[in-house]
Design a protein around this motif. Structure first.
Motif, PDB file in Angstrom:
ATOM      1  N   GLY A 118      -4.908  -5.918   1.486  1.00  0.00           N
ATOM      2  CA  GLY A 118      -3.926  -5.372   0.564  1.00  0.00           C
ATOM      3  C   GLY A 118      -3.129  -4.233   1.178  1.00  0.00           C
ATOM      4  O   GLY A 118      -1.922  -4.117   0.949  1.00  0.00           O
ATOM      5  N   VAL A 119      -3.776  -3.394   1.979  1.00  0.00           N
ATOM      6  CA  VAL A 119      -3.062  -2.318   2.680  1.00  0.00           C
ATOM      7  C   VAL A 119      -1.994  -2.923   3.584  1.00  0.00           C
ATOM      8  O   VAL A 119      -0.834  -2.484   3.580  1.00  0.00           O
ATOM      9  N   PHE A 120      -2.366  -3.949   4.342  1.00  0.00           N
ATOM     10  CA  PHE A 120      -1.382  -4.660   5.178  1.00  0.00           C
ATOM     11  C   PHE A 120      -0.235  -5.194   4.322  1.00  0.00           C
ATOM     12  O   PHE A 120       0.940  -5.008   4.635  1.00  0.00           O
ATOM     13  N   ALA A 121      -0.591  -5.884   3.225  1.00  0.00           N
ATOM     14  CA  ALA A 121       0.416  -6.527   2.385  1.00  0.00           C
ATOM     15  C   ALA A 121       1.359  -5.494   1.755  1.00  0.00           C
ATOM     16  O   ALA A 121       2.571  -5.719   1.666  1.00  0.00           O
ATOM     17  N   PHE A 122       0.811  -4.352   1.330  1.00  0.00           N
ATOM     18  CA  PHE A 122       1.655  -3.282   0.773  1.00  0.00           C
ATOM     19  C   PHE A 122       2.613  -2.758   1.845  1.00  0.00           C
ATOM     20  O   PHE A 122       3.809  -2.601   1.578  1.00  0.00           O
ATOM     21  N   LEU A 123       2.098  -2.472   3.036  1.00  0.00           N
ATOM     22  CA  LEU A 123       2.960  -1.925   4.095  1.00  0.00           C
ATOM     23  C   LEU A 123       4.006  -2.941   4.546  1.00  0.00           C
ATOM     24  O   LEU A 123       5.175  -2.585   4.742  1.00  0.00           O
ATOM     25  N   ALA A 124       3.598  -4.187   4.710  1.00  0.00           N
ATOM     26  CA  ALA A 124       4.553  -5.227   5.101  1.00  0.00           C
ATOM     27  C   ALA A 124       5.648  -5.341   4.046  1.00  0.00           C
ATOM     28  O   ALA A 124       6.843  -5.428   4.377  1.00  0.00           O
ATOM     29  N   SER A 125       5.268  -5.328   2.787  1.00  0.00           N
ATOM     30  CA  SER A 125       6.244  -5.413   1.702  1.00  0.00           C
ATOM     31  C   SER A 125       7.181  -4.205   1.710  1.00  0.00           C
ATOM     32  O   SER A 125       8.383  -4.340   1.464  1.00  0.00           O
ATOM     33  N   ALA A 126       6.646  -3.028   1.993  1.00  0.00           N
ATOM     34  CA  ALA A 126       7.485  -1.823   2.051  1.00  0.00           C
ATOM     35  C   ALA A 126       8.508  -1.924   3.178  1.00  0.00           C
ATOM     36  O   ALA A 126       9.686  -1.578   2.992  1.00  0.00           O
ATOM     37  N   PHE A 127       8.079  -2.403   4.342  1.00  0.00           N
ATOM     38  CA  PHE A 127       9.015  -2.576   5.455  1.00  0.00           C
ATOM     39  C   PHE A 127      10.092  -3.594   5.103  1.00  0.00           C
ATOM     40  O   PHE A 127      11.279  -3.370   5.362  1.00  0.00           O
ATOM     41  N   ILE A 128       9.693  -4.706   4.528  1.00  0.00           N
ATOM     42  CA  ILE A 128      10.657  -5.756   4.157  1.00  0.00           C
ATOM     43  C   ILE A 128      11.623  -5.238   3.095  1.00  0.00           C
ATOM     44  O   ILE A 128      12.835  -5.466   3.171  1.00  0.00           O
ATOM     45  N   GLU A 129      11.102  -4.538   2.101  1.00  0.00           N
ATOM     46  CA  GLU A 129      11.954  -4.002   1.036  1.00  0.00           C
ATOM     47  C   GLU A 129      12.928  -2.965   1.583  1.00  0.00           C
ATOM     48  O   GLU A 129      14.100  -2.946   1.198  1.00  0.00           O
ATOM     49  N   ALA A 130      12.479  -2.102   2.482  1.00  0.00           N
ATOM     50  CA  ALA A 130      13.374  -1.106   3.088  1.00  0.00           C
ATOM     51  C   ALA A 130      14.497  -1.801   3.855  1.00  0.00           C
ATOM     52  O   ALA A 130      15.668  -1.413   3.744  1.00  0.00           O
ATOM     53  N   LYS A 131      14.152  -2.832   4.593  1.00  0.00           N
ATOM     54  CA  LYS A 131      15.180  -3.601   5.336  1.00  0.00           C
ATOM     55  C   LYS A 131      16.127  -4.288   4.359  1.00  0.00           C
ATOM     56  O   LYS A 131      17.349  -4.279   4.547  1.00  0.00           O
ATOM     57  N   ARG A 132      15.572  -4.868   3.307  1.00  0.00           N
ATOM     58  CA  ARG A 132      16.389  -5.543   2.300  1.00  0.00           C
ATOM     59  C   ARG A 132      17.367  -4.561   1.633  1.00  0.00           C
ATOM     60  O   ARG A 132      18.477  -4.915   1.282  1.00  0.00           O
ATOM     61  N   MET A 133      16.938  -3.314   1.507  1.00  0.00           N
ATOM     62  CA  MET A 133      17.774  -2.273   0.897  1.00  0.00           C
ATOM     63  C   MET A 133      18.802  -1.714   1.882  1.00  0.00           C
ATOM     64  O   MET A 133      19.589  -0.841   1.522  1.00  0.00           O
ATOM     65  N   GLY A 134      18.779  -2.190   3.119  1.00  0.00           N
ATOM     66  CA  GLY A 134      19.769  -1.780   4.106  1.00  0.00           C
ATOM     67  C   GLY A 134      19.321  -0.744   5.101  1.00  0.00           C
ATOM     68  O   GLY A 134      20.114  -0.254   5.902  1.00  0.00           O
ATOM     69  N   TYR A 135      18.052  -0.377   5.095  1.00  0.00           N
ATOM     70  CA  TYR A 135      17.558   0.630   6.044  1.00  0.00           C
ATOM     71  C   TYR A 135      17.365  -0.003   7.406  1.00  0.00           C
ATOM     72  O   TYR A 135      16.646  -0.999   7.543  1.00  0.00           O
ATOM     73  N   LYS A 136      17.985   0.576   8.414  1.00  0.00           N
ATOM     74  CA  LYS A 136      17.864   0.066   9.780  1.00  0.00           C
ATOM     75  C   LYS A 136      16.786   0.866  10.488  1.00  0.00           C
ATOM     76  O   LYS A 136      16.928   2.068  10.673  1.00  0.00           O
ATOM     77  N   MET A 137      15.706   0.177  10.883  1.00  0.00           N
ATOM     78  CA  MET A 137      14.595   0.862  11.522  1.00  0.00           C
ATOM     79  C   MET A 137      14.745   0.905  13.035  1.00  0.00           C
ATOM     80  O   MET A 137      14.097   1.699  13.687  1.00  0.00           O
ATOM     81  N   ILE A 138      15.568   0.060  13.546  1.00  0.00           N
ATOM     82  CA  ILE A 138      15.748   0.027  15.006  1.00  0.00           C
ATOM     83  C   ILE A 138      17.217   0.230  15.321  1.00  0.00           C
ATOM     84  O   ILE A 138      18.091  -0.265  14.686  1.00  0.00           O
TER      85      ILE A 138
END
Length: 138
Positions: A118-138
């Motif tokens: 679940g910790v993995f799934a929460f973090l993966a979802s947070a990364f995907i959601e941030a990208k979906r919201m337009g946040y560029k991590m790289i």
């Protein structure tokens, strides 16, 4: 002359994220306790529990985003703050209060593995959601 950056979170957001971390941890702990009784961590039930963890985590991240009013930049750190609280509690209770999770050591162990998933799934979802919201991590 130094330029201080504003804090990443408001005090209200920090409180909300900590409270949500406690709440999601408690729901996970009770899921292990009561899910063990219905076969959630045995054979096929274990696979189903892990698969269900993905959409539940995604929905939970959306709830966190809305309740804590997180923007794209705050998504990963905000979910991480909640997970910090949750894993802190999980480590303490798994060590000194294992009976909260149940009495069968095998099922408690599988439940603990499910919580880590679940910790993995929460973090993966947070990364995907941030990208979906337009946040560029790289």
């Amino acid at each position: 002359m130094t330029h201080d950056k504003p804090p990443l979170f408001s005090k209200g957001q920090v409180i909300i994220l900590v409270v949500l971390g406690v709440a999601f941890w408690f729901v996970g702990a009770l899921s292990v306790r009561f899910g063990s009784g219905i076969g959630m961590f045995e054979n096929v039930g274990n696979v189903i529990a892990f698969l269900i963890g993905l959409p539940v985590s995604w929905i939970s991240v959306i709830i966190i985003k809305k309740v804590a009013c997180l923007n794209a930049e705050q998504m990963v750190p905000g979910v991480s703050l909640g997970l910090l609280v949750a894993t802190f509690l999980d480590g303490i209770v798994l060590t000194w209060g294992t009976s909260l999770y149940g009495t069968d050591p095998l099922l408690v162990g599988r439940g603990a593995a499910w919580i880590l998933w679940g910790v993995f799934a929460f973090l993966a979802s947070a990364f995907i959601e941030a990208k979906r919201m337009g946040y560029k991590m790289i």
